[in-house]
Design an enzyme around this catalytic site. Sequence first.
Site, PDB file in Angstrom:
ATOM      1  N   TYR A 182       0.870  -1.174   0.000  1.00 19.39           N
ATOM      2  CA  TYR A 182       0.000   0.000   0.000  1.00 19.39           C
ATOM      3  C   TYR A 182       0.908   1.225   0.000  1.00 19.39           C
ATOM      4  O   TYR A 182       2.052   1.165  -0.409  1.00 19.39           O
ATOM      5  CB  TYR A 182      -0.934  -0.090   1.226  1.00 19.39           C
ATOM      6  CG  TYR A 182      -2.022   0.942   1.302  1.00 19.39           C
ATOM      7  CD1 TYR A 182      -2.769   1.302   0.181  1.00 19.39           C
ATOM      8  CD2 TYR A 182      -2.336   1.548   2.513  1.00 19.39           C
ATOM      9  CE1 TYR A 182      -3.783   2.241   0.260  1.00 19.39           C
ATOM     10  CE2 TYR A 182      -3.353   2.484   2.615  1.00 19.39           C
ATOM     11  CZ  TYR A 182      -4.062   2.838   1.488  1.00 19.39           C
ATOM     12  OH  TYR A 182      -5.054   3.768   1.569  1.00 19.39           O
TER      13      TYR A 182
ATOM     14  N   ARG B 235      -6.659   9.950 -10.601  1.00 23.28           N
ATOM     15  CA  ARG B 235      -6.003  10.718  -9.539  1.00 23.28           C
ATOM     16  C   ARG B 235      -5.401   9.736  -8.538  1.00 23.28           C
ATOM     17  O   ARG B 235      -5.877   9.600  -7.420  1.00 23.28           O
ATOM     18  CB  ARG B 235      -7.012  11.630  -8.833  1.00 23.28           C
ATOM     19  CG  ARG B 235      -6.404  12.668  -7.908  1.00 23.28           C
ATOM     20  CD  ARG B 235      -7.406  13.178  -6.907  1.00 23.28           C
ATOM     21  NE  ARG B 235      -7.865  12.155  -5.981  1.00 23.28           N
ATOM     22  CZ  ARG B 235      -7.214  11.786  -4.865  1.00 23.28           C
ATOM     23  NH1 ARG B 235      -6.058  12.344  -4.546  1.00 23.28           N
ATOM     24  NH2 ARG B 235      -7.713  10.849  -4.061  1.00 23.28           N
TER      25      ARG B 235
ATOM     26  N   LYS C  39      -5.291  -2.080  -2.169  1.00 22.92           N
ATOM     27  CA  LYS C  39      -6.381  -1.905  -1.212  1.00 22.92           C
ATOM     28  C   LYS C  39      -7.006  -3.258  -0.853  1.00 22.92           C
ATOM     29  O   LYS C  39      -7.322  -3.524   0.316  1.00 22.92           O
ATOM     30  CB  LYS C  39      -7.457  -0.988  -1.800  1.00 22.92           C
ATOM     31  CG  LYS C  39      -7.061   0.470  -1.880  1.00 22.92           C
ATOM     32  CD  LYS C  39      -7.393   1.196  -0.587  1.00 22.92           C
ATOM     33  CE  LYS C  39      -7.114   2.686  -0.723  1.00 22.92           C
ATOM     34  NZ  LYS C  39      -7.512   3.439   0.468  1.00 22.92           N
TER      35      LYS C  39
ATOM     36  N   GLU D  48     -12.167   4.381  -5.678  1.00 20.51           N
ATOM     37  CA  GLU D  48     -10.836   4.770  -5.220  1.00 20.51           C
ATOM     38  C   GLU D  48     -10.126   5.652  -6.241  1.00 20.51           C
ATOM     39  O   GLU D  48     -10.042   5.304  -7.415  1.00 20.51           O
ATOM     40  CB  GLU D  48      -9.997   3.504  -4.962  1.00 20.51           C
ATOM     41  CG  GLU D  48      -8.629   3.756  -4.372  1.00 20.51           C
ATOM     42  CD  GLU D  48      -8.708   4.286  -2.954  1.00 20.51           C
ATOM     43  OE1 GLU D  48      -7.807   5.048  -2.562  1.00 20.51           O
ATOM     44  OE2 GLU D  48      -9.674   3.939  -2.237  1.00 20.51           O
ATOM     45  N   ASP D  49      -9.639   6.783  -5.775  1.00 16.25           N
ATOM     46  CA  ASP D  49      -8.786   7.677  -6.570  1.00 16.25           C
ATOM     47  C   ASP D  49      -9.422   8.122  -7.883  1.00 16.25           C
ATOM     48  O   ASP D  49      -8.787   8.114  -8.942  1.00 16.25           O
ATOM     49  CB  ASP D  49      -7.417   7.027  -6.815  1.00 16.25           C
ATOM     50  CG  ASP D  49      -6.550   7.043  -5.552  1.00 16.25           C
ATOM     51  OD1 ASP D  49      -6.942   7.723  -4.593  1.00 16.25           O
ATOM     52  OD2 ASP D  49      -5.493   6.399  -5.536  1.00 16.25           O
TER      53      ASP D  49
ATOM     54  N   ASP E 299     -13.724   5.946  -0.824  1.00 22.45           N
ATOM     55  CA  ASP E 299     -12.754   5.987   0.274  1.00 22.45           C
ATOM     56  C   ASP E 299     -12.071   7.341   0.393  1.00 22.45           C
ATOM     57  O   ASP E 299     -11.764   7.794   1.485  1.00 22.45           O
ATOM     58  CB  ASP E 299     -11.712   4.884   0.093  1.00 22.45           C
ATOM     59  CG  ASP E 299     -10.788   4.776   1.296  1.00 22.45           C
ATOM     60  OD1 ASP E 299     -11.298   4.725   2.430  1.00 22.45           O
ATOM     61  OD2 ASP E 299      -9.555   4.767   1.107  1.00 22.45           O
ATOM     62  N   ASP E 300     -11.812   8.007  -0.738  1.00 19.08           N
ATOM     63  CA  ASP E 300     -11.138   9.312  -0.695  1.00 19.08           C
ATOM     64  C   ASP E 300     -12.011  10.354  -0.012  1.00 19.08           C
ATOM     65  O   ASP E 300     -11.523  11.195   0.740  1.00 19.08           O
ATOM     66  CB  ASP E 300     -10.786   9.776  -2.113  1.00 19.08           C
ATOM     67  CG  ASP E 300      -9.958   8.751  -2.852  1.00 19.08           C
ATOM     68  OD1 ASP E 300      -8.857   8.443  -2.378  1.00 19.08           O
ATOM     69  OD2 ASP E 300     -10.412   8.242  -3.882  1.00 19.08           O
TER      70      ASP E 300
ATOM     71  N   ASN F 279      -0.668  11.773   0.517  1.00 20.66           N
ATOM     72  CA  ASN F 279       0.150  10.627   0.100  1.00 20.66           C
ATOM     73  C   ASN F 279       0.590  10.796  -1.347  1.00 20.66           C
ATOM     74  O   ASN F 279      -0.054  11.519  -2.092  1.00 20.66           O
ATOM     75  CB  ASN F 279      -0.669   9.335   0.238  1.00 20.66           C
ATOM     76  CG  ASN F 279      -0.899   8.937   1.676  1.00 20.66           C
ATOM     77  OD1 ASN F 279       0.032   8.965   2.473  1.00 20.66           O
ATOM     78  ND2 ASN F 279      -2.129   8.597   2.015  1.00 20.66           N
TER      79      ASN F 279
END
Length: 626
Positions: A146, A199, A217, A288-289, A311-312, A467
Amino acid sequence: MAISSLLPRLLRRSSSPNLQQLRLLAAGDPSRSFTTCEGFRPTIVHKRSLDILHDPWFNKGTSFSITERDRLDLRGLLPPNVMTPQQQIERFMLDLKRLQVYTRDGRSDTNALAKWRILNRLHDRNETMYYKVLIENIGEYAPIVYTPTVGLVCQNYSGLYRRPRGMYFSAADRGEMMSMVYNWPADQVDMIVVTDGSRILGLGDLGVQGIGISIGKLDLYVAAAGINPQRVLPVMIDVGTNNEKLLCDPLYLGLQEHRLDGEDYISVIDEFMEAVFTRWPNVIVQFEDFQSKWAFKLLQRYRNTYRMFNDDVQGTAGVAIAGLLGAVRAQGRPMIDFPKQKIVVAGAGSAGIGVLNAARKTMARMLGNNESAFESARSQFWVVDAMGLVTEGRANIDPEALPFARKLKESERHGLHEGSSLAEVVKKVKPDVLLGLSAVGGLFSKEVLEAFKESSCTRPAIFAMSNPTKNAECTPEEAFSIVGEHIVFASGSPFHDVNLGNGKYGHCNQGNNMYLFPGIGLGTLLAGAREISDGMLQAAAECLAGYMKDEEVLNGIIYPSISSIRDITKEVAAAVVREAVAEDLAEGYRDMDPRELQKLTQEETLAYVKRNMWDPVYPTLVYKNE
């Protein structure tokens, strides 16, 4: 004369043991379920889907043509770009030469990538052992599978790609997704992590290479939450890329066209969601992203229809809320004092706005959950983006940021204006908390940190949450050395504690989403919740905030150790289950119906969660002849 007509004569003329194989072939060796020949005639195979991709004799990898992919049920199991054998060789050689150069020149990322490669090979050979190693060494290997190493993996994924893992749905597959999902061999899938690669972490548009984040993930869903690895599915939705470097790279594995936009984009995501929930009605999908432009829209579009979350937006918000509540406790105050905190937020993307919305709701709930409570909570935040302080005087303001735009007169009373710099805002507001979600490494400069020294709080907190590591707004060394030893510090990626001298250490908390998203997914699964509500997310955040003991919090430790992630996930999942039951969203799981869930005590809920967590233990195998 044809070889096939000569073969019987050759077999009759010779009794040499070297020709025994030819005799078997002529007779039809039952142990070989295929035939092959020299030249360019087709090869007959009796395999398809993943079976053929895992067979080194027949696997062509990314060189399978589109017609072969359709014929052999491979569509969606490989990246969409078809490679020539020469391109495959070039991709392999490029990766090999890169490794040679890094080894020679001593690149700092060599060690992390080497560990990732070794773990990935173990994953290919022995999945049970892979997860056993990961669980027993989670503190060491979570940063490999991760963040931060997964960011490096995604950047180099076209070169690192060896064996297919997960599914790829592309813009070229429109109209085919409903049938494509049946190419995946698992009849039951509990958890999907999907990205469009737009992203990835703070690294921007990485296109199809972003599938690395979905894989990473789900590794944590297995290791932390005990989701059965045979029931997880990493997914990449390839709608193109706006990364010019990838568009020009002949070895790039994805669609080499600019990203779809508008209704064309939404139609692809709609088709994907309909397809996966048609085949697996009880699956949970984690987005995600996705870039901010789509993250909120897609969340609002699907959250009341499907079991999904982003999640973001929601996971990051929950972890941040837990940390913010912990920071209040670290001041020696009760969590109910959270609405009194003045917070400067750097970053107004999907993560930043997600945190702001969740923090405002938490404050408002503590203040009575009415209109005046929401207005009072709103006034505690000062949002700064790339153009400076966000106020109502800004033209074309993002609708998602509008509720947090400062009123002009309100700003002027503090000596601030539209576009005031971060350092100016920190100096004038004297906040309790400086929260970074900007993805801009080093944003908390010496000037900003010097201004933060004037905070009116006895124990101010700095959250450098972006991150991967290079995008952190500041390092713990910078924070402790400039602001002082009394601060609370947290970051998104792991850092070492800071030696302050005289036997003292400044604790670096890692406020990582992995504390929450595995428990949110597991709790939703075991409750059989129809949707993932704000209350369930709030329950998860408050559970994490209360996990730490008072003496630990007073020493500046507001997040637990990664090594205890499996126990944390169990607690968070149980809190989510209880909240789903309280909100009448639970529909049960397997032999546990909603009425039985309602009867469970807190201890019994924890036991129920633990009982349903997969452990990496070798099962006894029994052969059954079909």
